[in-house]
Design an enzyme around this catalytic site. Sequence first.
Site, PDB file in Angstrom:
ATOM      1  N   HIS A 269      53.718 -11.774  -2.407  1.00  0.00           N
ATOM      2  CA  HIS A 269      52.952 -11.446  -3.627  1.00  0.00           C
ATOM      3  C   HIS A 269      53.683 -11.906  -4.894  1.00  0.00           C
ATOM      4  CE1 HIS A 269      49.602  -9.144  -1.959  1.00  0.00           C
ATOM      5  NE2 HIS A 269      50.439  -8.676  -1.070  1.00  0.00           N
ATOM      6  N   ASP A 332      54.993  -5.583   0.880  1.00  0.00           N
ATOM      7  CA  ASP A 332      53.834  -5.652   1.761  1.00  0.00           C
ATOM      8  C   ASP A 332      53.375  -7.084   1.983  1.00  0.00           C
ATOM      9  OD1 ASP A 332      53.291  -5.585  -1.044  1.00  0.00           O
ATOM     10  OD2 ASP A 332      51.146  -5.486  -0.569  1.00  0.00           O
ATOM     11  N   GLU A 333      52.672  -7.281   3.071  1.00  0.00           N
ATOM     12  CA  GLU A 333      51.900  -8.494   3.332  1.00  0.00           C
ATOM     13  C   GLU A 333      52.685  -9.780   3.104  1.00  0.00           C
ATOM     14  OE1 GLU A 333      47.372  -7.109   2.400  1.00  0.00           O
ATOM     15  OE2 GLU A 333      48.512  -7.791   0.672  1.00  0.00           O
ATOM     16  N   VAL A 334      53.857  -9.874   3.713  1.00  0.00           N
ATOM     17  CA  VAL A 334      54.570 -11.144   3.644  1.00  0.00           C
ATOM     18  C   VAL A 334      53.930 -12.062   4.674  1.00  0.00           C
ATOM     19  CG1 VAL A 334      56.778 -12.312   3.796  1.00  0.00           C
ATOM     20  CG2 VAL A 334      56.652  -9.960   2.951  1.00  0.00           C
TER      21      VAL A 334
END
Lengths: 693, 693
Positions: A269, A332-334
């Site tokens: 992100h 989060d969400e790598v």
Amino acid sequence: MARNSPCRPLGRIALAVSALGFILAAFELPSAAAPPDGVLGLMPVPESVTVREGRFRVDDGLAIGGPGPATSRAFRAAARFMSRLAGRTGLFFKQDFLAAQDPARQNGIRYAYDRAGELLPNEDESYSLTVEPGRVALTAKTDIGVLRGLETLLQLLSADEAGPYIPCVAIADKPRFTWRGLLIDAGRHFHPVDVIKRNLDAMAAVKMNVLHWHLTEDQGFRVESKVFPKLHQLGSDGMFYTQAQIREVVDYAAERAIRVMPEFDIPGHSTSWFVAYPQYSSAPGSYAIERKFGVFGPAFNPADERVYPFFDAFFKEMAALFPDPYLHIGGDEVEGHQWEANPAIQAFKKQNGLADNNALQAYFNKRLLKILTKHGKKMVGWDEIFQPDLPKDIVIHSWRGPKSLIEAAQRGYQGILSNGYYIDLCQTAEFHYLNDPLPQDSPLGDREKALVLGGEATMWSELVTPETIDSRVWPRTAAIAERLWSPAAVRDVDDMYRRLGLVSIELEELGLLHLKNVDMLLRRLLGRPDIHALKVLTQAVEPLEGYKRHGQATYTSLSPLTRFVDACAPESLQARAFGKKVDRFLAGRDPQLAAELRTTMTAWKDNHALVLPALAASPALREIEPLSMGLARACGAGLEALTILMKGEGRPAAWAEELAKVLADAAQPAAHAELVVVAPISKLVKACAGEGQ
Amino acid sequence: MARNSPCRPLGRIALAVSALGFILAAFELPSAAAPPDGVLGLMPVPESVTVREGRFRVDDGLAIGGPGPATSRAFRAAARFMSRLAGRTGLFFKQDFLAAQDPARQNGIRYAYDRAGELLPNEDESYSLTVEPGRVALTAKTDIGVLRGLETLLQLLSADEAGPYIPCVAIADKPRFTWRGLLIDAGRHFHPVDVIKRNLDAMAAVKMNVLHWHLTEDQGFRVESKVFPKLHQLGSDGMFYTQAQIREVVDYAAERAIRVMPEFDIPGHSTSWFVAYPQYSSAPGSYAIERKFGVFGPAFNPADERVYPFFDAFFKEMAALFPDPYLHIGGDEVEGHQWEANPAIQAFKKQNGLADNNALQAYFNKRLLKILTKHGKKMVGWDEIFQPDLPKDIVIHSWRGPKSLIEAAQRGYQGILSNGYYIDLCQTAEFHYLNDPLPQDSPLGDREKALVLGGEATMWSELVTPETIDSRVWPRTAAIAERLWSPAAVRDVDDMYRRLGLVSIELEELGLLHLKNVDMLLRRLLGRPDIHALKVLTQAVEPLEGYKRHGQATYTSLSPLTRFVDACAPESLQARAFGKKVDRFLAGRDPQLAAELRTTMTAWKDNHALVLPALAASPALREIEPLSMGLARACGAGLEALTILMKGEGRPAAWAEELAKVLADAAQPAAHAELVVVAPISKLVKACAGEGQ
């Protein structure tokens, strides 16, 4: 001096909390002629309320005061209280409530506290409030408790023929959870300081105490860095908070006893960071601020030793800027593609025995943890950061589900819940309200339960701008605030909705746009003031729930969020009331209810003719024609069904099939929104199947 | 790429400006089904408009660009233009209008300018705008002209069955006056930065170019001083602008090509300074921030030599903070009592041959002038500062009447007009609109006329808060903006009102609360959402005009401005339309008009029964009962009169006397407001006297 009505004490009628919910629910929404007693409007519901007989009269002689100078946090909060009370009552108070208090006087509103509260988890926020005909006493351990109690007192404001009053009560109150947060995502869409401030005021009004400020995203780097100025200069399109503004917000929040926890979401992100510093990413090349939404490839390179001194200097600066002991690192969400494609990173993984990308991220987090610790901060991160060998003062922020929260607690880690509180998804207040960080069937023991600090509503901002954010946050977040403050047994959904409508109007005095921007958005689309028909249509329509709206178009951070769907509330309280009325009607066939349903459906049916000229005038409105026509057709079907039901006549199966088709058509999404009253109308039609057979 | 409709040039039909006004007036307010052509909505009216045949189609391929980098002022303005265009049309533009422009492309919107404009009086703000089916060309001498032209272009937005478009036109435009200002008084009530910013956006939308920021008053010292921090610390109740915020506002204004001129009102209107520095006042004693409104005694002591080094240091700091070359020193309404009562001041006057207090103030001003000159500022002050031996680069600001402006010009001084532009007094847009700084009968010669720089609307803030200020400024100030920008011959009042209604809605996209806070204020008073009846009543009611409202109660800076009167617009456009309709009906007895008047008056008459429950619910609303009942009774009389007029029957004189009494009662002020539809209804009743005789 406040005049007061004579008091005949009733003795103490202690209402158990669950009983209070029941009693409240027994009241109908009062008619306009009968102003509600303030006790019935409290939100969040206090831990214990004892209603007494008598009324404390509010007139222009009312004075407020307590210990400490007029510049103390408590008195400044009292001054805001008086200003809001004046605003609601129209009274010209004689007290100079900005500058003067008289600690010697005994009548009026007196507050007292033992010490200034600290802005830390588990600080004492309890208070006791005693309203008698002659005086109001508000006492607390800390000034924070006084602030919480003042909000309760304001909600108690009532009126009768003699004028405004506060009902006599004794309230003892404290929060169930110590972490009651709202996340505002300033990354995907920037939200200027005034947006943040008015939302802080609203948070304080429902006793929330943590602003989780999501400050960096693929779409924008929103904080001025004096150490690395290119970060905000190149990564924000000029839309960032100056450090002076950050301090202004932190002070503003502290005045309202709200902590401000910043989030810098890394290692994923993070596209906007790489516009200035591509060398810290995991893939070569130049980067531009991301305009689209989703999970993107760019990620910091954990294998590059230069990254850590960079973060050391950066977090040193930010640690000084944000006084809160907690700092959220996202995590989060790598997405992992850049890591997979980079041979140096793959070699580094092998070298260090890091089996997969999770292990690589764990390595990165441990390095970060050292940096944060060095600068006096405790680490908070999303689910993904959880790994067994972290120190016990970190906080796991659960977004994927309650499971991680339970696991973390079982292993001795603190946690906060956001799964179920994603207010960007346009779900119902009921859904969020019944989502408990510690549900009745929780497998956790008492000690583990104490590690569940609370929760946070998350206002992700793909589809909100400063014009619409308030309507996405409020009033639904007040239901979450109640879940986190009030006893677990307070869960009467209908009563929550009744109070939500009242609180929604109270919140407006704080500058929120959640109600009034509906009209503004419609006026802009139409270009003229006669928006009545459009507004009627919004009653029956909600934005598509969940992530469905994202599937309707390729939204970017520059897309207009000014269309009809944006004017519609995430949850239409009118549609909900209609659905409830259909259920009550079907249960008993009450002719009065039938008449009311007929009136509503007739108005909705006839509305389409009134909408048509608006469509002609405004190309931007033409997309709503299916919604408006669908509503008319669905209501036509509903009215037919209602007639049948009242006559008790039957209809052939083909008739029902025909109507079912009409209703299925009307239920189709259009203009990124849907008609939410089709479902209750379908119930009416289906009920006909059982008639006259 | 923008699709474009085929073009058949009509040749150039040049419309003289006065003719334009006439042609515009010939159009009826278009029905909702027929969106108006944007040319008819321009406000201020440009100097010359040539309408051509053809339409420039606006679709998602539209691109904008010009010379200079994407960070230039012009392109940033273009980005805001695109964002507002997207907001109105709902189009997802493909251009990344925040970061990228393609200077090579020839289609779409192209702007060009020779040089960056300076924020100074008499800077070139002219522009030419040519819209053809294939392209829009906006050219100007300065980037400021580009900004002004973009506002015109946005107002041209139109729609037909094929979608949004811009009509083909050629516009050549420049302002009549170079100083087109809005004064915001942040002293009597503080107005936070977001209030100032949204009003700057609105000013830019109607091509105004000076924010006159009234920063100090008896009721508050509103600027952070680092040199004398006690000034804001003790003199503001904590409500002041930090220097960072001042710079933020100045930059924000400069982005919109608006100058920011600060005012520090001295030697009177200065109580708040003396809270920190009583030694500089003309009477001993300690001072408190003034809460009441009026003209107060405290004044700086011109005879005290210590005062001048103080101002030297203070204005040195402020001169650096505010880049504008002009600085306003107020100078109005020095009450004189403190001077009279101080023997040292009297001795000083004698000693220096100062005949009276005017001479003493002139002495003070000359000392100040030296200080301002030293710090690079030109002096501006109200009427009272005018004296013959001042240098010719000062500016006289006329508030007491046009006479001083004329006198000043005749003696070679520059002037600006605010007399007649006091928007706090709740007068009509018509009144302000027809108030010309250089009326046709001006005695001034051409050279003297050039010294009249323009004018300023003045938003004095005794009776406005951040909640209500927008509705007191807008939309009426757009009429003043037109007076100051457009040619003198543009003065068709009815047409101005038609366009004012359109502009009012356009202004909302900038965040103004002038329309939407009506509902908010009513909801707060009622505590519930069903405000329809109250809103109907606001159509017929206006706040008392002039200073009459001040006579109704002792207002202080802490009084609530949240009552019904505050929800009423300074001028009800519905009441005005009703009055116009009455006039048209009386001229011709058109039965269609009679029917419309009957509908309106019947709705107003029946509204009282709907208002009554609101009064029962809300003590703060009970004061409006006479207004609501008066409206019902007046409409009863009006309906009776209408029947008589249509039948042509007579009535005895006693009947008319009876009704006149009813109407006189209804015309009585109540709740600090008045029924403005009684006057037109009285015309109906009076007309009956001539019937059937």
